[in-house]
Design a protein around this motif. Sequence first.
Motif, mmCIF file in Angstrom:
data_model
loop_
_atom_site.group_PDB
_atom_site.id
_atom_site.type_symbol
_atom_site.label_atom_id
_atom_site.label_comp_id
_atom_site.label_asym_id
_atom_site.label_seq_id
_atom_site.Cartn_x
_atom_site.Cartn_y
_atom_site.Cartn_z
ATOM 1 N N ALA A 98 -5.968 3.523 4.409
ATOM 2 C CA ALA A 98 -5.316 2.400 3.728
ATOM 3 C C ALA A 98 -6.111 1.114 3.930
ATOM 4 O O ALA A 98 -6.386 0.393 2.985
ATOM 5 C CB ALA A 98 -3.893 2.227 4.243
ATOM 6 N N ILE A 99 -6.478 0.840 5.185
ATOM 7 C CA ILE A 99 -7.113 -0.439 5.500
ATOM 8 C C ILE A 99 -8.298 -0.222 6.428
ATOM 9 O O ILE A 99 -8.243 0.613 7.333
ATOM 10 C CB ILE A 99 -6.100 -1.390 6.186
ATOM 11 C CG1 ILE A 99 -4.921 -1.678 5.256
ATOM 12 C CG2 ILE A 99 -6.753 -2.688 6.587
ATOM 13 C CD1 ILE A 99 -3.790 -2.427 5.912
ATOM 14 N N ARG B 14 2.784 0.316 3.938
ATOM 15 C CA ARG B 14 2.228 -0.852 4.626
ATOM 16 C C ARG B 14 2.215 -2.056 3.684
ATOM 17 O O ARG B 14 2.099 -1.918 2.471
ATOM 18 C CB ARG B 14 0.810 -0.563 5.110
ATOM 19 C CG ARG B 14 0.786 0.422 6.251
ATOM 20 C CD ARG B 14 -0.619 0.563 6.814
ATOM 21 N NE ARG B 14 -0.715 1.664 7.743
ATOM 22 C CZ ARG B 14 -0.416 1.563 9.033
ATOM 23 N NH1 ARG B 14 0.004 0.428 9.529
ATOM 24 N NH2 ARG B 14 -0.532 2.611 9.815
ATOM 25 N N LEU C 148 0.835 -1.189 0.000
ATOM 26 C CA LEU C 148 0.000 0.000 0.000
ATOM 27 C C LEU C 148 0.874 1.245 0.000
ATOM 28 O O LEU C 148 2.011 1.208 0.475
ATOM 29 C CB LEU C 148 -0.892 -0.005 1.240
ATOM 30 C CG LEU C 148 -1.780 -1.237 1.392
ATOM 31 C CD1 LEU C 148 -2.295 -1.361 2.811
ATOM 32 C CD2 LEU C 148 -2.936 -1.185 0.424
ATOM 33 N N THR C 149 0.338 2.308 -0.525
ATOM 34 C CA THR C 149 1.081 3.562 -0.451
ATOM 35 C C THR C 149 1.245 3.930 1.015
ATOM 36 O O THR C 149 0.366 3.699 1.833
ATOM 37 C CB THR C 149 0.356 4.709 -1.174
ATOM 38 O OG1 THR C 149 -0.942 4.849 -0.596
ATOM 39 C CG2 THR C 149 0.229 4.446 -2.658
ATOM 40 N N GLY C 150 2.382 4.486 1.318
ATOM 41 C CA GLY C 150 2.698 4.764 2.708
ATOM 42 C C GLY C 150 3.539 3.644 3.293
ATOM 43 O O GLY C 150 4.067 3.759 4.390
ATOM 44 N N LYS D 27 -2.872 5.553 5.850
ATOM 45 C CA LYS D 27 -1.647 5.307 5.088
ATOM 46 C C LYS D 27 -0.411 5.564 5.952
ATOM 47 O O LYS D 27 0.584 4.874 5.827
ATOM 48 C CB LYS D 27 -1.605 6.208 3.859
ATOM 49 C CG LYS D 27 -2.508 5.756 2.741
ATOM 50 C CD LYS D 27 -2.464 6.733 1.591
ATOM 51 C CE LYS D 27 -3.473 6.383 0.530
ATOM 52 N NZ LYS D 27 -3.615 7.454 -0.467
ATOM 53 N N CYS E 227 -8.947 -3.373 1.861
ATOM 54 C CA CYS E 227 -7.870 -2.472 1.464
ATOM 55 C C CYS E 227 -8.441 -1.457 0.509
ATOM 56 O O CYS E 227 -9.061 -1.809 -0.489
ATOM 57 C CB CYS E 227 -6.747 -3.234 0.758
ATOM 58 S SG CYS E 227 -5.739 -4.193 1.852
ATOM 59 N N ARG E 228 -8.213 -0.215 0.805
ATOM 60 C CA ARG E 228 -8.744 0.824 -0.082
ATOM 61 C C ARG E 228 -7.999 0.807 -1.412
ATOM 62 O O ARG E 228 -6.777 0.813 -1.451
ATOM 63 C CB ARG E 228 -8.590 2.196 0.579
ATOM 64 C CG ARG E 228 -9.563 2.475 1.686
ATOM 65 C CD ARG E 228 -10.789 3.187 1.182
ATOM 66 N NE ARG E 228 -10.459 3.884 -0.053
ATOM 67 C CZ ARG E 228 -10.856 5.088 -0.391
ATOM 68 N NH1 ARG E 228 -11.631 5.747 0.386
ATOM 69 N NH2 ARG E 228 -10.500 5.638 -1.514
ATOM 70 N N PRO F 36 -16.141 -5.210 -1.501
ATOM 71 C CA PRO F 36 -15.674 -4.312 -0.436
ATOM 72 C C PRO F 36 -16.770 -3.391 0.066
ATOM 73 O O PRO F 36 -16.957 -3.235 1.281
ATOM 74 C CB PRO F 36 -14.561 -3.533 -1.115
ATOM 75 C CG PRO F 36 -14.074 -4.428 -2.197
ATOM 76 C CD PRO F 36 -15.259 -5.196 -2.665
ATOM 77 N N THR G 184 -7.537 3.086 -3.542
ATOM 78 C CA THR G 184 -6.677 4.240 -3.798
ATOM 79 C C THR G 184 -5.313 4.077 -3.148
ATOM 80 O O THR G 184 -4.363 4.749 -3.535
ATOM 81 C CB THR G 184 -7.326 5.529 -3.272
ATOM 82 O OG1 THR G 184 -7.663 5.326 -1.906
ATOM 83 C CG2 THR G 184 -8.573 5.866 -4.060
ATOM 84 N N ALA G 185 -5.232 3.180 -2.166
ATOM 85 C CA ALA G 185 -3.961 3.005 -1.463
ATOM 86 C C ALA G 185 -3.171 1.808 -1.974
ATOM 87 O O ALA G 185 -2.014 1.630 -1.617
ATOM 88 C CB ALA G 185 -4.216 2.861 0.039
ATOM 89 N N ASN H 284 -10.530 -1.759 -4.732
ATOM 90 C CA ASN H 284 -10.722 -2.052 -3.316
ATOM 91 C C ASN H 284 -10.694 -3.562 -3.169
ATOM 92 O O ASN H 284 -11.269 -4.276 -3.976
ATOM 93 C CB ASN H 284 -12.084 -1.538 -2.827
ATOM 94 C CG ASN H 284 -12.155 -0.035 -2.814
ATOM 95 O OD1 ASN H 284 -11.269 0.628 -2.299
ATOM 96 N ND2 ASN H 284 -13.211 0.504 -3.401
ATOM 97 N N VAL I 162 0.651 -6.109 3.419
ATOM 98 C CA VAL I 162 -0.338 -7.022 3.970
ATOM 99 C C VAL I 162 -0.409 -8.277 3.111
ATOM 100 O O VAL I 162 -0.295 -8.197 1.890
ATOM 101 C CB VAL I 162 -1.738 -6.350 3.983
ATOM 102 C CG1 VAL I 162 -2.765 -7.254 4.617
ATOM 103 C CG2 VAL I 162 -1.702 -5.027 4.711
ATOM 104 N N ARG J 78 6.735 -2.589 10.425
ATOM 105 C CA ARG J 78 7.996 -2.033 9.927
ATOM 106 C C ARG J 78 8.903 -1.609 11.065
ATOM 107 O O ARG J 78 8.463 -1.369 12.177
ATOM 108 C CB ARG J 78 7.694 -0.853 9.007
ATOM 109 C CG ARG J 78 7.123 -1.297 7.687
ATOM 110 C CD ARG J 78 6.583 -0.154 6.914
ATOM 111 N NE ARG J 78 5.410 0.441 7.566
ATOM 112 C CZ ARG J 78 4.898 1.598 7.234
ATOM 113 N NH1 ARG J 78 5.457 2.306 6.288
ATOM 114 N NH2 ARG J 78 3.842 2.057 7.849
#
Lengths: 99, 167
Positions: B156-157, A27, A23-25, B78, A72-73, B61, A75-76, A41, A29, A52
Amino acid sequence: MSGRKETVLDLAKFVDKGVQVKLTGGRQVTGTLKGYDQLLNLVLDEAVEFLRDADDPLKTTDQTRQLGLIVCRGTAVMLVSPTDGTDEIANPFMQPDGA
Amino acid sequence: MVVGWLGLRRRRESAPTNIAATISQRRLNFANGGKGKSKPKVLQSLSLTHGMAHNPSQLLPSELIDRCIGSKIWVIMKGDKELVGTLKGFDVYVNMEQWSFSEWYRGSLASLRDDYVCVERVKFSHSFMEVDAEITAEGRRITKLDQILLNGNNIAILVPGGSPDPE
């Protein structure tokens, strides 16, 4: 009805299979893909997040935490890959002693 | 314009008891809240999902989040922020006028600078989430918030029902 709905990535073949999601940022999973939509999504079951390094957020550690059923979004989401048949290898281009 | 906002407001007042009632109530409110404007976007998107013909059995979702309305949700952003609260509602698209929100939004999210946030009631959308504060957990900085609207950009989640277990 025709081409508009076609997605570049056909996630149907990953349904009920293990996937790794980045994921952006930063993360990261893994889980079993249970569902998705056009916006990418994702629904993952038995999801596990790789925690991390507190000092270096770019590094993932061996520490994990259980998230369970998650969304999970889209967009991310940066990367979706099946866990089956995928293995992480050492960087082959890394110079041995930073020369 | 304010249409979406009205829809959200009404949903909040309805204090739903069970999930089925929640969902039907929510749709009803959207249908009524439309104020004669064109078909609410949420309804459109829900019907859009039926177009996923090739795998009707899969868990969408949006459906999962829809079922989560009225119960606890854990939102992982995020960055390193996380929120726990009760989901009050969400929208699939940004179907509200952002400017009409922005003032309130800025005001109520000011305390979100802390690392960890526990909330009691959440209203949430792809664009916004609204929360009521309470409770705590350990080890991290926790900010209790009253109701907030959360911008969906940095989510993000989403973990339905889950709250972070400090080991």
